[in-house]
Scaffold this active site. Sequence first.
Site, PDB file in Angstrom:
ATOM      1  N   SER A 106     -25.654  34.805  -2.636  1.00 57.69           N
ATOM      2  CA  SER A 106     -24.538  33.895  -2.352  1.00 57.69           C
ATOM      3  C   SER A 106     -23.319  34.581  -1.748  1.00 57.69           C
ATOM      4  O   SER A 106     -22.266  33.963  -1.583  1.00 57.69           O
ATOM      5  CB  SER A 106     -24.136  33.199  -3.656  1.00 57.69           C
ATOM      6  OG  SER A 106     -23.936  34.147  -4.695  1.00 57.69           O
ATOM      7  N   GLU A 107     -23.451  35.857  -1.399  1.00 56.86           N
ATOM      8  CA  GLU A 107     -22.286  36.652  -1.028  1.00 56.86           C
ATOM      9  C   GLU A 107     -21.503  36.083   0.153  1.00 56.86           C
ATOM     10  O   GLU A 107     -20.270  36.183   0.194  1.00 56.86           O
ATOM     11  CB  GLU A 107     -22.718  38.097  -0.731  1.00 56.86           C
ATOM     12  CG  GLU A 107     -23.056  38.910  -1.968  1.00 56.86           C
ATOM     13  CD  GLU A 107     -24.455  38.672  -2.508  1.00 56.86           C
ATOM     14  OE1 GLU A 107     -24.842  39.339  -3.479  1.00 56.86           O
ATOM     15  OE2 GLU A 107     -25.179  37.808  -1.956  1.00 56.86           O
ATOM     16  N   VAL A 108     -22.190  35.507   1.156  1.00 56.96           N
ATOM     17  CA  VAL A 108     -21.453  35.041   2.335  1.00 56.96           C
ATOM     18  C   VAL A 108     -20.476  33.918   1.993  1.00 56.96           C
ATOM     19  O   VAL A 108     -19.523  33.670   2.737  1.00 56.96           O
ATOM     20  CB  VAL A 108     -22.400  34.585   3.469  1.00 56.96           C
ATOM     21  CG1 VAL A 108     -23.183  35.763   4.021  1.00 56.96           C
ATOM     22  CG2 VAL A 108     -23.323  33.466   3.029  1.00 56.96           C
TER      23      VAL A 108
END
Length: 263
Positions: free
Chosen positions: A137-139
Amino acid sequence: MANHYETLEVERHGRVATIWMNRPEVFNAFNEQLIADLGQACAELDGDVGVRVVVLAGRGKHFSAGADLNWMKRASAFGEAENLADARRFARMLRALSDMSKPTIARVQGAALGGGTGLAAACDMAVAASDAVFSTSEVKFGIIPSVISPYVLRAVGPRHALRFFQSAERVSAERALAIGLVGEVVAVEALDAAVAALADTLIAGAPQAQKAAKDLIAAVTGRPIDDAVSEETAQRIARQRATDEAKDGIAAFLEKRQPAWLL
């Protein structure tokens, strides 16, 4: 072994050690201390000859929700040097988990998000409850799953990574099974039994051979099947056959007895 970690509990049942991430109040999100504790626990258990299998698990309803928000807030204020040092600590911990000389199993329930997905992928194998959900989910936070990427790519390959690294969408347990992120999905109430059954299967194998098998995979993955690879694989099996463990294992089979590593 004595439990001396702030953020973990380590349980021993016979030859199986379970590392419990123990921050259920924040869904086992990791911060500097959890990263340090996990790295130390991996090193200690890897050196413990009485441990044959290591399970990584999370207390409470969730495996790990990824990075602790307070840790992320602190990191966002770091300068370049401090940011790099922080990232290197996380990378070393994942490497310590991935490079353990004995089999590792991720026991996944609930959320395994961001770095939680990375922890599951860094283990040799993963068993997921049917309620497990994964995400790189980093973006969504303007960052990238950089440190976890070698382990997630090893598990799912570049095609799936291209989608999920960019979409940050949630991945169900069944979809994680289909893309290779986990190897087995079971009902929530059957998770512990499934992990225990897999651990029992692993304990039946020869420990030196299992370490050699892990090294073999690392050595040949991504290489062309050419003369060099053929020669290397021939040398590896020849060396392994010459070990006392292999000699005992073959003799035990022929003599219909237990090999030494099971006694």
